[in-house]
Design a protein around this motif. Structure first.
Motif, PDB file in Angstrom:
ATOM      1  N   GLN A  49     -11.394 -11.461   5.374  1.00 28.41           N
ATOM      2  CA  GLN A  49     -12.306 -12.251   4.535  1.00 28.41           C
ATOM      3  C   GLN A  49     -11.675 -12.797   3.277  1.00 28.41           C
ATOM      4  N   CYS A  50     -10.399 -12.507   3.083  1.00 31.67           N
ATOM      5  CA  CYS A  50      -9.739 -12.881   1.831  1.00 31.67           C
ATOM      6  C   CYS A  50      -8.317 -13.358   2.154  1.00 31.67           C
ATOM      7  N   HIS A  51      -7.879 -14.403   1.474  1.00 26.80           N
ATOM      8  CA  HIS A  51      -6.592 -15.028   1.801  1.00 26.80           C
ATOM      9  C   HIS A  51      -5.402 -14.436   1.050  1.00 26.80           C
ATOM     10  N   LEU A  52      -5.668 -13.455   0.179  1.00 26.30           N
ATOM     11  CA  LEU A  52      -4.594 -12.930  -0.680  1.00 26.30           C
ATOM     12  C   LEU A  52      -3.716 -11.914   0.067  1.00 26.30           C
ATOM     13  N   PRO A  53      -2.451 -11.787  -0.331  1.00 24.91           N
ATOM     14  CA  PRO A  53      -1.582 -10.786   0.300  1.00 24.91           C
ATOM     15  C   PRO A  53      -2.076  -9.366   0.021  1.00 24.91           C
ATOM     16  N   VAL A  54      -1.901  -8.500   1.017  1.00 29.08           N
ATOM     17  CA  VAL A  54      -2.351  -7.109   0.886  1.00 29.08           C
ATOM     18  C   VAL A  54      -1.158  -6.159   1.005  1.00 29.08           C
ATOM     19  N   PHE A  55      -0.983  -5.329   0.005  1.00 33.83           N
ATOM     20  CA  PHE A  55       0.064  -4.317  -0.003  1.00 33.83           C
ATOM     21  C   PHE A  55      -0.559  -2.940   0.214  1.00 33.83           C
ATOM     22  N   VAL A  56       0.312  -1.983   0.533  1.00 31.10           N
ATOM     23  CA  VAL A  56      -0.133  -0.590   0.646  1.00 31.10           C
ATOM     24  C   VAL A  56       0.857   0.289  -0.120  1.00 31.10           C
ATOM     25  N   ASP A  57       0.346   1.256  -0.834  1.00 30.12           N
ATOM     26  CA  ASP A  57       1.165   2.221  -1.561  1.00 30.12           C
ATOM     27  C   ASP A  57       0.984   3.592  -0.896  1.00 30.12           C
ATOM     28  N   PRO A  58       1.886   3.939   0.030  1.00 27.57           N
ATOM     29  CA  PRO A  58       1.738   5.221   0.722  1.00 27.57           C
ATOM     30  C   PRO A  58       2.165   6.402  -0.146  1.00 27.57           C
ATOM     31  N   SER A  59       2.765   6.150  -1.297  1.00 29.00           N
ATOM     32  CA  SER A  59       3.173   7.251  -2.179  1.00 29.00           C
ATOM     33  C   SER A  59       1.956   7.822  -2.893  1.00 29.00           C
ATOM     34  N   HIS A  60       1.247   6.961  -3.638  1.00 28.61           N
ATOM     35  CA  HIS A  60       0.015   7.432  -4.273  1.00 28.61           C
ATOM     36  C   HIS A  60      -1.047   7.740  -3.212  1.00 28.61           C
ATOM     37  N   GLY A  61      -0.980   7.039  -2.120  1.00 21.13           N
ATOM     38  CA  GLY A  61      -1.985   7.194  -1.071  1.00 21.13           C
ATOM     39  C   GLY A  61      -1.934   8.531  -0.360  1.00 21.13           C
ATOM     40  N   THR A  62      -0.794   9.207  -0.424  1.00 20.56           N
ATOM     41  CA  THR A  62      -0.684  10.507   0.244  1.00 20.56           C
ATOM     42  C   THR A  62      -0.341  11.621  -0.737  1.00 20.56           C
ATOM     43  N   GLY A  63       0.408  11.287  -1.783  1.00 27.05           N
ATOM     44  CA  GLY A  63       0.796  12.291  -2.779  1.00 27.05           C
ATOM     45  C   GLY A  63       1.916  13.215  -2.318  1.00 27.05           C
ATOM     46  N   ARG A  64       2.382  13.013  -1.081  1.00 30.70           N
ATOM     47  CA  ARG A  64       3.423  13.925  -0.571  1.00 30.70           C
ATOM     48  C   ARG A  64       4.522  13.137   0.122  1.00 30.70           C
ATOM     49  N   ARG A  65       5.746  13.433  -0.270  1.00 33.80           N
ATOM     50  CA  ARG A  65       6.856  12.594   0.201  1.00 33.80           C
ATOM     51  C   ARG A  65       7.020  12.599   1.724  1.00 33.80           C
ATOM     52  N   ASN A  66       6.721  13.697   2.383  1.00 33.85           N
ATOM     53  CA  ASN A  66       6.939  13.723   3.834  1.00 33.85           C
ATOM     54  C   ASN A  66       5.920  12.854   4.584  1.00 33.85           C
ATOM     55  N   LEU A  67       4.872  12.415   3.887  1.00 38.01           N
ATOM     56  CA  LEU A  67       3.865  11.568   4.541  1.00 38.01           C
ATOM     57  C   LEU A  67       4.102  10.081   4.287  1.00 38.01           C
ATOM     58  N   VAL A  68       5.039   9.796   3.383  1.00 37.15           N
ATOM     59  CA  VAL A  68       5.227   8.398   2.971  1.00 37.15           C
ATOM     60  C   VAL A  68       5.752   7.528   4.125  1.00 37.15           C
ATOM     61  N   GLY A  69       6.767   8.023   4.823  1.00 35.49           N
ATOM     62  CA  GLY A  69       7.347   7.240   5.930  1.00 35.49           C
ATOM     63  C   GLY A  69       6.327   6.928   7.019  1.00 35.49           C
ATOM     64  N   PRO A  70       5.659   7.968   7.557  1.00 37.23           N
ATOM     65  CA  PRO A  70       4.667   7.697   8.617  1.00 37.23           C
ATOM     66  C   PRO A  70       3.575   6.722   8.179  1.00 37.23           C
ATOM     67  N   MET A  71       3.076   6.871   6.942  1.00 37.41           N
ATOM     68  CA  MET A  71       1.987   5.991   6.515  1.00 37.41           C
ATOM     69  C   MET A  71       2.483   4.588   6.172  1.00 37.41           C
ATOM     70  N   ALA A  72       3.742   4.495   5.748  1.00 39.32           N
ATOM     71  CA  ALA A  72       4.328   3.159   5.530  1.00 39.32           C
ATOM     72  C   ALA A  72       4.406   2.428   6.873  1.00 39.32           C
ATOM     73  N   ARG A  73       4.812   3.151   7.905  1.00 37.52           N
ATOM     74  CA  ARG A  73       4.919   2.513   9.233  1.00 37.52           C
ATOM     75  C   ARG A  73       3.525   2.123   9.739  1.00 37.52           C
ATOM     76  N   ALA A  74       2.565   3.013   9.519  1.00 37.36           N
ATOM     77  CA  ALA A  74       1.199   2.704   9.960  1.00 37.36           C
ATOM     78  C   ALA A  74       0.670   1.467   9.247  1.00 37.36           C
ATOM     79  N   ALA A  75       0.994   1.346   7.963  1.00 37.91           N
ATOM     80  CA  ALA A  75       0.520   0.197   7.182  1.00 37.91           C
ATOM     81  C   ALA A  75       1.125  -1.103   7.717  1.00 37.91           C
ATOM     82  N   VAL A  76       2.407  -1.050   8.018  1.00 37.07           N
ATOM     83  CA  VAL A  76       3.057  -2.250   8.566  1.00 37.07           C
ATOM     84  C   VAL A  76       2.436  -2.600   9.919  1.00 37.07           C
ATOM     85  N   ALA A  77       2.210  -1.573  10.736  1.00 41.13           N
ATOM     86  CA  ALA A  77       1.600  -1.829  12.052  1.00 41.13           C
ATOM     87  C   ALA A  77       0.212  -2.431  11.909  1.00 41.13           C
ATOM     88  N   ALA A  78      -0.496  -2.069  10.844  1.00 44.00           N
ATOM     89  CA  ALA A  78      -1.864  -2.570  10.648  1.00 44.00           C
ATOM     90  C   ALA A  78      -1.901  -3.930   9.956  1.00 44.00           C
TER      91      ALA A  78
END
Ligand code: PEP
Ligand code: MN
Length: 337
Positions: A261-290
């Protein structure tokens, strides 16, 4: 309302429509697309109907925008917005990566972080120039010396600088140095700050408030857009839920919901989004896939001694590993890194 001008309209007709809108108490935002010129009308539609404009020469149609946001809406602007930061194009095929430490701590720390993220392929450096802000006793003072350090890092490395502004009183100084001005989760509904950021010439990077709805988040962008700055990037960074394994729950729904519904670019911050370094990689990949357009990732040369956010900061070699995996994943979803 959106006023769609007819193909082949004259400049005079366009001017007449804009003048009439202003007379009726609306602000007119012009977009000259490849095929069409459209005008976004911002004002109180319930009070003064704009339907009268339909009779004017050169006007093809008046389309009501049902959403509370107008300029952020895909109804108003069909093409996705791309934003140039130096030679980095945000919102295009390439995924942009913003990486760096939570805050600038020292010359040694920020240069080490900058060199590490650059070596791994990031072109934008993030770092906050305030001291830690979670307690009134550790203060949230803006430190111009830290900002000056970021300026030197840019000059010496070529990295573009993304840094946060906490308060309207610091905006001018921050904007004078930053390539991209960040507005943090806690200021997502600071409307005076958003409005002021709308007068800037450079891109504004807004992080989602941890308890704002997606609609409220897009409305934050609308505040900036409504002041004339059309360079806005939205960043999902996790919301508060009942889940206690992680401090926040990264709401990846936000990517397709916003992009629908919006034309602006969308970023994701998996660092603040998870708070734990071991989760950053998996959630970064999930964000790119989405379908995200970019990532913001915290990287620190020595996370164990980091002033803030050490637990979610990647070590340089971990960040390089995440980038390598993303580079393999991106083509599978039609993107590059
Ligand atoms: C940050 O990016 O440094 C930050 C404080 O993030 P947020 O505003 O999302 O909490
Ligand atoms: Mn942080």
């Amino acid at each position: 309302m959106i006023i769609v001008m007819a193909v082949g309209h004259t400049e005079e007709q366009l001017r007449a429509v804009v003048d009439r809108m202003q007379l009726l108490g609306y602000r007119a935002h012009l977009i000259r697309g490849v095929e069409r010129t459209v005008i976004g009308a911002v004002g109180h539609e319930d009070k003064t109907p704009l339907a009268v404009l339909e009779q004017m020469q050169g006007v093809e149609a008046i389309i009501p925008v049902m959403k509370p946001f107008k300029l952020a809406s895909s109804e108003w602007k069909k093409q996705r917005t791309t934003i140039e930061v130096g030679d980095v194009r945000i919102g295009g095929e390439a995924i942009a990566v913003i990486a760096g430490p939570g805050v600038v701590e020292s010359e040694e720390q920020i240069f080490a972080a900058a060199r590490a993220v650059k070596a791994a392929g990031a072109k934008l450096l993030r770092a906050c120039v305030y001291s830690y802000y979670m307690s009134p006793y550790t203060a949230a003072e803006f430190d111009p010396e830290k900002l000056a350090l970021l300026g030197r890092v840019r000059d010496e490395t070529g990295l573009r600088i993304v840094t946060e502004v906490f308060s309207t009183k610091d905006l001018e100084a921050i904007a004078a140095c930053a390539d991209v001005v960040q507005i943090g989760a806690r200021n997502c509904q600071n409307f005076s700050l958003l409005r002021l950021a709308g007068r800037l010439r450079q891109p504004v990077f807004i992080k989602r408030g941890m308890s704002t709805t997606i609609r409220e988040f897009i409305m934050a962008a609308e505040y900036v857009l409504s002041e004339g700055n059309l360079q806005v990037i939205l960043c999902e960074r996790g919301i508060r839920t009942f889940e206690s394994e992680t401090p926040f729950s990264l709401d990846l729904n936000a990517i397709p919901v916003i992009k629908g519904q919006c034309h602006l670019p969308v970023f994701v911050d998996p660092s603040h989004g998870t708070g734990r370094r071991n989760l950053v990689g998996p959630m970064a990949r999930a964000a790119v896939a989405a379908g995200c357009d970019g990532l913001m990732i915290e990287v620190h040369p020595h996370p164990e001694t980091a002033l803030v956010d050490g637990a979610q900061s990647l070590r340089p070699e971990q960040f390089a590993g995440v980038m390598k995996e993303l580079r393999r994943l991106a083509p599978a979803v039609g993107r590059t890194l």
